[in-house]
Write a protein that holds these residues in place. Structure first.
Motif, PDB file in Angstrom:
ATOM      1  N   ALA A 105       0.823  -1.205   0.000  1.00  0.00           N
ATOM      2  CA  ALA A 105       0.000   0.000   0.000  1.00  0.00           C
ATOM      3  C   ALA A 105       0.863   1.263   0.000  1.00  0.00           C
ATOM      4  CB  ALA A 105      -0.925  -0.004   1.217  1.00  0.00           C
ATOM      5  N   VAL A 106       1.949   1.263   0.783  1.00  0.00           N
ATOM      6  CA  VAL A 106       2.843   2.431   0.823  1.00  0.00           C
ATOM      7  C   VAL A 106       3.470   2.674  -0.548  1.00  0.00           C
ATOM      8  CG1 VAL A 106       5.024   3.277   1.756  1.00  0.00           C
ATOM      9  CG2 VAL A 106       3.314   2.275   3.272  1.00  0.00           C
ATOM     10  N   THR A 107       3.841   1.634  -1.243  1.00  0.00           N
ATOM     11  CA  THR A 107       4.433   1.787  -2.584  1.00  0.00           C
ATOM     12  C   THR A 107       3.432   2.378  -3.563  1.00  0.00           C
ATOM     13  OG1 THR A 107       5.841  -0.135  -2.131  1.00  0.00           O
ATOM     14  CG2 THR A 107       5.595   0.541  -4.428  1.00  0.00           C
ATOM     15  N   ILE A 108       2.201   1.875  -3.515  1.00  0.00           N
ATOM     16  CA  ILE A 108       1.163   2.417  -4.409  1.00  0.00           C
ATOM     17  C   ILE A 108       0.904   3.886  -4.105  1.00  0.00           C
ATOM     18  CG2 ILE A 108      -1.271   2.231  -5.010  1.00  0.00           C
ATOM     19  CD1 ILE A 108      -1.004  -0.806  -4.495  1.00  0.00           C
ATOM     20  N   GLN A 109       0.847   4.182  -2.836  1.00  0.00           N
ATOM     21  CA  GLN A 109       0.610   5.581  -2.448  1.00  0.00           C
ATOM     22  C   GLN A 109       1.749   6.482  -2.932  1.00  0.00           C
ATOM     23  OE1 GLN A 109       0.133   5.472   1.773  1.00  0.00           O
ATOM     24  NE2 GLN A 109      -1.965   4.675   1.709  1.00  0.00           N
ATOM     25  N   GLN A 110       2.963   5.991  -2.840  1.00  0.00           N
ATOM     26  CA  GLN A 110       4.117   6.802  -3.265  1.00  0.00           C
ATOM     27  C   GLN A 110       3.998   7.206  -4.741  1.00  0.00           C
ATOM     28  OE1 GLN A 110       7.756   4.738  -2.741  1.00  0.00           O
ATOM     29  NE2 GLN A 110       9.022   6.273  -3.779  1.00  0.00           N
ATOM     30  N   TYR A 111       3.730   6.216  -5.618  1.00  0.00           N
ATOM     31  CA  TYR A 111       3.613   6.520  -7.042  1.00  0.00           C
ATOM     32  C   TYR A 111       2.377   7.382  -7.328  1.00  0.00           C
ATOM     33  CZ  TYR A 111       7.407   3.375  -8.192  1.00  0.00           C
ATOM     34  OH  TYR A 111       8.643   2.790  -8.300  1.00  0.00           O
ATOM     35  N   GLN A 155       2.497  11.283  -9.040  1.00  0.00           N
ATOM     36  CA  GLN A 155       1.776  11.612 -10.262  1.00  0.00           C
ATOM     37  C   GLN A 155       0.846  12.796 -10.048  1.00  0.00           C
ATOM     38  OE1 GLN A 155       2.483  10.163 -13.065  1.00  0.00           O
ATOM     39  NE2 GLN A 155       1.053  11.309 -14.287  1.00  0.00           N
ATOM     40  N   ARG A 156       0.209  12.767  -8.894  1.00  0.00           N
ATOM     41  CA  ARG A 156      -0.716  13.871  -8.614  1.00  0.00           C
ATOM     42  C   ARG A 156       0.039  15.186  -8.467  1.00  0.00           C
ATOM     43  NH1 ARG A 156      -4.143  13.257  -3.248  1.00  0.00           N
ATOM     44  NH2 ARG A 156      -2.030  13.572  -2.416  1.00  0.00           N
ATOM     45  N   THR A 157       1.204  15.236  -7.892  1.00  0.00           N
ATOM     46  CA  THR A 157       2.010  16.453  -7.738  1.00  0.00           C
ATOM     47  C   THR A 157       2.434  16.980  -9.099  1.00  0.00           C
ATOM     48  OG1 THR A 157       2.802  15.651  -5.624  1.00  0.00           O
ATOM     49  CG2 THR A 157       4.075  17.403  -6.678  1.00  0.00           C
ATOM     50  N   VAL A 158       2.811  16.101  -9.990  1.00  0.00           N
ATOM     51  CA  VAL A 158       3.212  16.505 -11.340  1.00  0.00           C
ATOM     52  C   VAL A 158       2.045  17.161 -12.061  1.00  0.00           C
ATOM     53  CG1 VAL A 158       3.939  15.651 -13.579  1.00  0.00           C
ATOM     54  CG2 VAL A 158       5.063  14.845 -11.513  1.00  0.00           C
TER      55      VAL A 158
END
Length: 1741
Positions: A783-789, A793-796
């Motif tokens: 879950a942490v890995t999914i959240q990281q990506y 993407q949302r910041t970009v």
């Protein structure tokens, strides 16, 4: 704890069921006090509200862990359903037919043959304590036998049960056990006779009934008598209440006694023809039941078996035929037809054939028999009346007579069996086996059932008292407070039957009345007992029967026939008629006062334990009831005086189906046989009894840390019990055991299971928590890995706008085109430059490559010719080198041979010249002798002429001489007397010396013979050498022809150098002697090639210089003129190459000329070799001629030696004859003086010759030791022959000098010459020479002793590996070396098999003397001594091991030194010289081999006896694995006599015993192969005993025990590895045990498991696999039992196997022993004898 507290949810109870008697149900809801309904869940899933009484709650069911116990009293809940369920599980599921119930053995009839009664099973139970093994009839028999042997007290085994329950078979097996374990050493075979009595009694006393095909219709008590050594010496039998009515009546589907049908089946045999019998269907007494044949039974074969048992018991054919005549008469009597005449009379026809046969067989008057069968005589005080009988009365009289005859016959047969089993010695103890009917109740019960039940009442009373007594003894032994237990006492029933005015007395009283009837007797019973005795009742719906409340059940008896059966009378006139029979046996049966034999031996004294009521009225004894009561009283006295053991046989179903369990029938019998009464008595006290150790190991899980801290386990158990069970009345602490009330063990099991379940829950909790946490962490990381990506993407997306995107896109497009232009420009520039560079580079490379190709092509051509020239030169040099080496080597070898041969020839020529000179001298001497003889003949003629003239003067002189002779005779006699006195003084001193000299002469003669043999062998060797030389000559000739052929080929060959080299190599290959040298030179060739390769560079460097030198000799202009334009162009390019080529051609021509010159040299060398070969062949021919001449000379020398030897032996005769001539021609005194001086000289010469012969003997020994050549021995022979010739010539000269009368000398010489030529007289002369030498040697005692002392001291001692001994010391040798020798003093620091080597050295000495008697005596004494020492130490392992080793070593020495090639392969040359020379001892080798085999078998028996008591405790019972207990405490109550007081053995004990065996065998020098065989035998025993015990112990068949067994097997394998015995095949013998351990551990559920078991368990038989599966016992509730369906699956897979049906492994099986031949490495001459052996009389030779 209150009992009601146990009725909680999930516990199980038993509720009544009309079909299964009891069925199981699970409590669905906890029970609370006051509830009237118990909520239950049945096994089929239905719920039931079961009404209950709070005072009588349904019985609780035992935990599954306690189901299937060996002893019913070990169950926690003791009641009827628990007993029934335990029996069902053991019988129907586990296929176990035996179960203990306290002191009772419950035996279920399987209706199937089981493999559990073999001799292996008997030996497995022998010596075991009761309870250690699975329940068995053999265990009860062993307990009785052990108590008898230990306590010297008589024992009894009481076998009871219904008809068809297996009583007879059980009793038979018990008797067979006693016969097997108590085998006597006598030849009387008492055991076989005891067992043989069973078939006879079964034939005459057993019959088919509706319940059993072989039902015993009588009771039997067999006393087996034992002596002080507990061996059977005899037996005695008593019978009770034979069912006589069966003789004349059988119910439907029943048969008469077996003997009738056996007799009818054999009626057609010749010996039975006179009985006039037919089939059984023809006789009324055998066809009444409608069933004359039993399925699967051959009556004809059984008859043969019966006759064999009669014969075995010593019954002759006459007795057997008498018995068969009576039986046939009974059958004919049953067929006698009785015809009614009116209503009051009946008659029997006098022509009735059956009546006639009956009377004929028994020797009766047929008229009287026919009369009194239909009439009877009534005698009153005033008159005698004959009264007729009706037909029914006559039939009853006939049947009564048949029953009476059969009863007398049965008693007579039993009497004769007892006589056959009588014993002459004194009885020490006995064991009685009682085979008696059990409690019986039928639809119609009569007098027989009444008597049977009466007997069972008495037996039950005795049983109750005995059980009560044992319980009391157990409590008193453990110091448990004893409280009176209420048990059922059946004394009131017994009083009802046997007391005064009881049922039996009223019956006897009614029988005495003339008009007594059954109805009157019954009415008396009603009047005396109704409403007065609660045990007697009257049926409601019947006036002809009565009911008695027995201990087992109520039984209704029909009174009809009671009086008649009790009277058992036969009319007096019929008795009188039979008494007058001419048949002796029939008349004996009906004597007025027959003397009945005592049923007991006179030595038996029985004391009653209880006062028994005996009848006082003598009239009562005549009835059957009174007789039965008396015999029953005697039986009870006997049983009360013994220690009883009980076997209760149960019939599981009435259909006789194998392993089918009918609960109702079983419960009925359990109630009747007293098993449930035993359970009830046990349940009232403390039924469960565990030792402190068992309790501690089982319930240690319930103990706290503080409790476990106590050091005393007994105190720990007390503290734990006080904490777990608050009610102290529920248990008691004894000295060695803890006693529990019923249900307490189940409660403890429940606590233990709850504790385990709680621990499992905790473990499961932690494992599941760990799994969930692991899963959670993995998911969290994802879950942490999914959240990281996602967040990146949302910041970009948030940071990038539309305008920025457009500008960025435009910039990217501009950059794209700009960068593309710049890159294309740069690429075009680089491409142009690259193409230019590639063009120039490729051109340059192409040109360079072209020039290189040209150079390489020319260089290859140069290299080709140069390499070819180098190769040819190298080959020529190698060939020349090889040929030089070969030629020089062969020349040297031939020169060496020639030199050696020349030396030998020179020596032979010298010898021949010397022999020729000697021969010439002999010829000259002979010629001189001939001339002298001629002169002597002339003189003789002159003397004859002169003699005639001087005859008268001679006669006068003779007269004078006679006078002088008479005077001289007197003087001679005086001198002879003096000489005799002197010789007698020396005679005693000379005897020993004479013997010694005689022996020396014999030895010298033997050595001379041996020397001649060796000379012959050497000549044979010379002949072989000549043959080898001939072969070499032929080989040289072949080589010569081959070389000539080669020369011819080389002269005619004009090919090039290469062809010449090939032919030379081919010719070299054809020479056989060059092959090996060529192979050696091949390696040198490789080295040369390497060296040539290293010189290649130097040759290449010098190539240019050679080329220039060659070019200088050529005209360059001339060469160019011969070249074309193209050649010039090539020359212009590379002119040096052409000139080099021309130079090489010239060099080739030079080499060819060189090779041609070398060829000529080779041809010259070959011619020289051919010349040498011819010269060698000539020399060899010359040598061959010399050898032939040498052989001829040797033959002449041999003949000359024999001639001179014979002459030498005749020398004493010459001397004697010369002395006689001197006596005739010289004065007596002067001749005597000269004779004495001459004799002294002769003696000195003889002594010198003896010394010389001894010196020559020593020289001969040294010659043999140093292996001198043949020539030296031949020279010695020549010298010796010359000496003999000189000695003979010297003697001849002496004889010629001494001889005064030439005529007599010539006659004597001619006579001696003739005698020398005669071979037969030479033998006689040898004997005379020996006798004369004995007389002459007496005077040389001191001289020879001094000479021998000087000689012995001068020479060095060399031992020959022999021990000298005297014949009279042989007994001392055997005594000290064999009988008195102790192994422990020999094996330390000494040669293995030292006594064997010493014995063999003595054997060698006897062989060297060629003394057959001495050798035979020594061998026989040795073998007898070994047998004696083994016999004296049959149980001494060390002694057996020691003499097994020495016997094998002695046997190996006899083989090693036998002279046979197969045993001499590993001998040293010195050992080969020590071989036996004169005798073949192969027969003694076979005897020694047999002795060794016997020692080995006894050796194995001793090892097995020592290790067998350790095997089961160490391998099976001991638990070495920590935390794993393979045993389930059962609380089995062993007999007090069966407690094992021996020390506990462990696996370490087994390994220590094995190590002791191994170390002892190794120290004693036992051959390693024999050690491996012994270890293999021991491992087989360990595996077999362990597996057999496992198969007979259900409590050991568990998974944990399998783990322990596998661990123990690994210990054994590790021991094998440590001792380096892996190749002994001992590990393979443990394979059955290993597979059994695996079978206990493997999963047993699915079809794949069954298939795996089938495939893996190949060393186990099908019976063993099924037995283990059926016996598998879970230790905890977590384990599952093996289901019957799984067992059936495995059984189906195993059905295809064709293996043994035996359950047990044969522990007495012995592997075949092989004694390997191992030669001794020790030299016999180096062996020293220790002083501890006390063999100082032996001398090393």
């Amino acid at each position: 704890m209150a009992v009601a507290a146990l009725y909680t949810q999930y516990n199980r109870v038993w509720i009544p069921d009309p079909e299964e008697v009891w069925k199981s149900a699970e409590i669905a809801k906890d029970y609370r006090a006051g509830d009237k309904v118990l909520r239950l869940l049945l096994e089929d899933g239905t719920e039931l509200d079961y009404s209950i009484d709070p005072e009588a709650l349904p019985p609780l069911r035992n935990p599954d862990i306690l189901v299937g116990e060996n002893d019913l009293t070990a169950l926690s809940y003791l009641h009827e359903p628990a007993v029934l369920h335990n029996l069902r599980v053991r019988f129907a599921e586990s296929k176990l037919i035996y179960t203990y119930s306290g002191i009772i053995l419950v035996a279920m009839n399987p209706y199937k043959q089981l493999p559990i009664y073999g001799d292996a099973i008997i030996h497995a139970y022998s010596g075991q304590n009761m309870g250690d093994m699975d329940p068995h009839i053999f265990a009860v028999a062993e307990e009785a036998y052990k108590q008898m042997a230990r306590n010297n007290k008589n024992q009894s085994i009481i076998v009871s049960g219904e008809s068809g329950a297996g009583k007879t078979v059980s009793a038979r097996y018990a008797m067979r056990y006693f016969a097997t374990v108590s085998k006597s050493s006598s030849t009387a075979h008492v055991e076989d006779k005891v067992l043989a009595s069973n078939p006879i009694t079964e034939a005459v006393g057993n019959a088919k009934t509706t319940r059993n095909d072989n039902s015993s219709r009588f009771g039997k008590y067999t006393e087996i008598s034992f002596d002080e050594r507990n061996q059977i010496i005899g037996a005695n039998m008593r019978t009770y209440l034979l069912e006589k009515s069966r003789v004349v009546f059988q119910s439907e589907n029943e048969r008469n006694y077996h003997i009738f049908y056996q007799l009818c089946a054999s009626a057609q045999k010749p010996e039975f023809k006179h009985l006039k019998l037919g089939s059984a269907a023809e006789f009324s007494y055998t066809r009444m039941g409608g069933s004359t044949v039993i399925e699967g039974v051959d009556d004809r074969a059984d008859m043969v078996e019966t006759q064999k048992t009669f014969t075995l018991l010593g019954f002759k054919e006459d007795f057997q035929m008498d018995v068969f005549k009576i039986l046939a008469a009974i059958l004919h009597l049953g067929n006698v037809q009785i015809t009614a005449v009116g209503s009051e009379r009946s008659i029997v026809s006098g022509d009735d054939s059956h009546l006639m046969v009956f009377c004929e067989l028994l020797g009766l008057d047929s008229g009287k028999v026919a009369q009194w069968l239909c009439n009877r005589k009534i005698i009153t005080t005033s008159e005698t009346v004959v009264k007729t009988m009706t037909r029914p009365q006559a039939i009853n009289a006939r049947d009564a007579l048949a029953k009476k005859i059969y009863a007398h016959l049965f008693d007579y047969i039993v009497e004769r069996i007892n006589q056959a089993l009588q014993f002459s010695g004194k009885q020490h103890t006995f064991i009685g086996v009682l085979d008696i009917y059990g409690f019986e109740t039928f639809d119609v019960n009569s007098f027989e059932q009444f008597c049977i039940n009466y007997a069972n009442e008495k037996l039950q009373q005795q049983f109750n008292l005995h059980v009560f007594k044992l319980e009391q003894e157990e409590y008193m032994k453990e110091d448990i407070p004893w409280t009176l237990i209420d048990f059922y006492d059946n004394q009131p029933v017994i009083d009802l039957i046997e007391t005064k005015m009881g049922i039996l007395e009223l019956l006897d009283e009614e029988c005495l009345l003339p008009h007594g009837t059954d109805e009157n007797w019954l009415q008396k019973l009603y009047n005396n007992f109704i409403n007065k005795n609660s045990l007697f009742e009257k049926p409601r719906m019947s006036n002809t029967s009565f009911i008695i409340q027995h201990f087992a059940d109520k039984v209704e008896y029909q009174c009809e026939g009671f009086l008649e059966k009790n009277r058992d009378t036969v009319y007096d006139m019929l008795v009188e008629t039979l008494r007058a029979s001419k048949f002796h046996l029939c008349a004996k049966f009906f004597q007025e006062n027959p003397v009945s034999p005592s049923p007991f031996g006179s030595a038996i004294t029985i004391r009653s334990a209880k006062q028994v009521i005996k009848p006082n009225n003598k009239q009562f004894r005549t009835t059957v009831g009174s007789k039965f009561r008396s015999s029953l009283s005697l039986l009870m006295e006997t049983l009360n005086a013994t220690t009883p053991h009980y076997v209760r046989c149960i019939k599981p179903n009435d259909e006789k189906l194998p392993f089918e369990f009918d609960s109702r029938r079983t419960v009925q019998q359990l109630r009747a046989c007293g098993v449930l009464e035993t359970i009830r008595i046990s349940a009232q006290s403390y039924p469960s009894r565990w030792t402190y150790i068992e309790f501690y190991s089982r319930y240690g899980i319930l103990m706290t840390k503080q409790e476990l801290a106590f050091g005393d386990k007994r105190e720990v158990c007390k503290v734990v019990l006080h904490r777990l069970i608050q009610d102290s009345n529920q248990y008691q602490f004894g000295k060695t055991k803890i006693f529990f009330r019923a249900g307490q063990v189940a409660y403890l099991e429940k606590l233990r299971l709850d504790k385990l379940r709680q621990g499992c829950v905790v473990i499961q909790k932690h494992i599941r928590g760990w799994l969930q946490r692991k899963r959670f962490l993995r998911e969290r990381q994802a879950a942490v890995t999914i959240q990281q990506y996602f967040r990146g993407q949302r910041t970009v997306r948030r940071a990038v706008t539309a305008a920025a995107l457009k500008e960025a896109w435009a910039a990217i497009v501009i950059q794209k085109y700009c960068r593309g232009y710049l890159v294309r420009s740069l690429y075009q520039l680089i491409r142009v430059a690259t193409v230019t560079i590639q063009a120039y580079t490729r051109g340059f490379l192409a040109r360079r490559k072209y020039r290189k190709m040209l150079e390489e092509h020319k260089a290859v051509i140069l290299q080709k010719y140069a390499r070819a020239w180098l190769a040819r030169r190298r080959f020529q040099s190698i060939r020349r080198f090889v040929l030089n080496i070969q030629l020089t080597y062969r020349v040297q070898r031939l020169q060496k041979k020639l030199e050696d041969q020349n030396k030998e020839n020179h020596g032979l020529v010298e010898k021949l010249t010397s022999l020729a000179a000697v021969r010439a001298g002999d010829v000259e001497k002979i010629q001189k002798l001939e001339s002298e003889l001629d002169r002597a003949a002339a003189h003789r003629r002159d003397y004859e002429e002169k003699g005639k003239k001087h005859k008268a003067a001679v006669e006068e002189q003779l007269a004078k001489l006679q006078k002088n002779n008479s005077e001289l005779k007197t003087q001679k006699e005086q001198l002879q007397q003096k000489l005799q006195e002197q010789t007698e003084e020396l005679k005693g001193k000379m005897d020993d010396l004479t013997k010694q000299l005689f022996d020396d002469v014999q030895k010298e003669e033997q050595q001379r013979i041996l020397l001649e043999k060796s000379f012959e062998l050497k000549t044979q060797d010379f002949e072989k050498q000549i043959c080898s030389l001939k072969e070499e000559i032929s080989a040289l000739k072949d080589e010569k022809t081959q070389l000539q052929h080669q020369l011819e080929e080389e002269r005619t060959t004009s090919e090039g150098l290469r062809g010449e080299v090939a032919r030379l190599s081919k010719q070299a290959k054809t020479i056989s002697e060059f092959e090996k040298e060529i192979e050696l030179l091949q390696t040198q060739k490789i080295d040369v090639e390497k060296h040539v390769q290293s010189q290649k560079r130097e040759m290449r460097e010098k190539m240019s210089e050679v080329t220039k030198q060659l070019l200088e000799s050529y005209d360059i202009g001339d060469v160019r003129s011969r070249l074309s334009v193209e050649d010039l162009e090539h020359l212009n390019e590379d002119g040096e190459l052409w000139f080099a080529y021309e130079g090489l051609k010239k060099a080739t021509r030079v080499l060819e000329s060189h090779f041609q010159s070398q060829k000529d040299c080779y041809e010259q060398e070959i011619e020289a070799l051919n010349f040498k070969v011819v010269h060698l062949s000539q020399e060899i021919n010359h040598l061959q001629k010399l050898f032939r001449e040498e052989n001829d000379i040797n033959e002449s020398i041999r003949h000359e030696v024999t001639r001179l030897t014979s002459e030498n032996m005749m020398i004493p005769d010459f001397k004697q004859q010369i002395s006689e001539l001197e006596k005739q021609n010289h004065d007596l005194e002067t001749r005597l003086n000269e004779h004495t001086e001459n004799r002294k000289g002769k003696l000195e010469e003889v002594s010198d010759q003896l010394n010389r012969s001894r010196e020559e003997g020593l020289q001969r020994k040294t010659i043999e030791a140093q292996n001198e050549t043949h020539t030296e021995e031949k020279e010695k022979l020549v010298d010796r022959s010359q000496e003999m010739q000189e000695a003979s010539e010297h003697l001849k000269k002496q004889s010629q000098a001494v001889s005064e009368v030439e005529t007599s000398l010539w006659q004597e010489a001619s006579r001696l010459t003739m005698e020398n030529r005669d071979l037969e007289e030479q033998l006689d002369m040898k004997d005379r020479v020996i006798k004369k030498l004995q007389e002459q040697v007496k005077a040389l005692t001191k001289t020879i002793e001094k000479a021998s002392d000087v000689h012995l001291s001068s020479g060095p001692k060399e031992y020959l590996g022999m021990l000298e001994y005297k014949r009279e010391d042989e007994a001392k040798l055997i005594q000290n070396l064999i009988l008195d020798l102790k192994p422990r003093g020999v094996v330390v620091n000494m040669v293995p098999g030292l006594p064997a080597h010493i014995l063999f050295m003595c054997v060698r000495y006897a062989d060297s003397l060629n003394d057959a008697n001495m050798l035979k005596s020594l061998m026989n004494s040795t073998i007898n001594g070994i047998k004696q020492v083994v016999k004296d130490h049959l149980e001494d392992f060390e002694m057996l091991s020691f003499w097994l080793s020495n016997t094998c070593h002695f046997l190996n020495c006899l083989k090693q030194y036998s002279g046979e090639e197969e045993f001499m392969k590993h001998n040293s040359p010195h050992q080969n010289r020590n071989c036996l020379n004169n005798f073949d001892l192969s027969e003694y080798r076979q005897i020694l081999s047999d002795v060794a085999i016997r020692i080995y078998h006894q050796f194995i028996i001793v090892m097995e006896n020592n290790i067998q008591p350790i095997i089961v405790p160490g391998m099976l019972e001991y638990e070495s694995l920590q935390g794993i207990s393979g045993l389930k405490p059962t609380g089995f109550r062993k007999r007090s006599s069966s407690i094992d007081d021996t020390d506990a053995y462990t696996m370490t004990s087994v390994l220590q015993q094995l190590s002791y065996f191994y170390s002892t065998m190794s120290q004693n020098g036992l051959d390693p192969e024999i050690v491996r065989q012994a270890v293999k035998q021991l491992f087989f025993l360990i595996g077999a005993v362990t597996l057999n015990s496992l198969l007979l112990r259900k409590d050991m068949c568990s998974c944990r025990k399998g783990m322990q067994i596998r661990c123990n097997i690994s210990y054994l394998e590790e021991w094998l590895k440590d001792k380096n015995l892996q190749n002994s095949l001992a590990k393979e013998t443990l394979e059955p045990l290993s597979q059994a351990a695996w079978l206990l551990q493997v999963k047993k559920t699915t079809d794949s498991d069954a298939k795996e078991i089938y495939e893996r368990c190949t060393s186990l038989s099908a019976v063993q696999i099924i037995k283990i599966l059926n016996s598998y016992t879970p230790i905890d509730d977590f384990e599952k039992r093996v289901t019957p369906s799984f067992v059936r699956k495995v059984q189906a897979l195993l059905s295809s196997r064709e293996d043994s049906s035996q359950l047990m492994l044969d522990t007495r099986y012995t592997f075949q022993v092989m004694f390997p031949f191992t030669p001794s490495p020790h030299a016999l001459e180096m062996i020293q004898i220790p002083s501890s052996f006390k063999l100082g009389f032996l001398k090393r030779v």
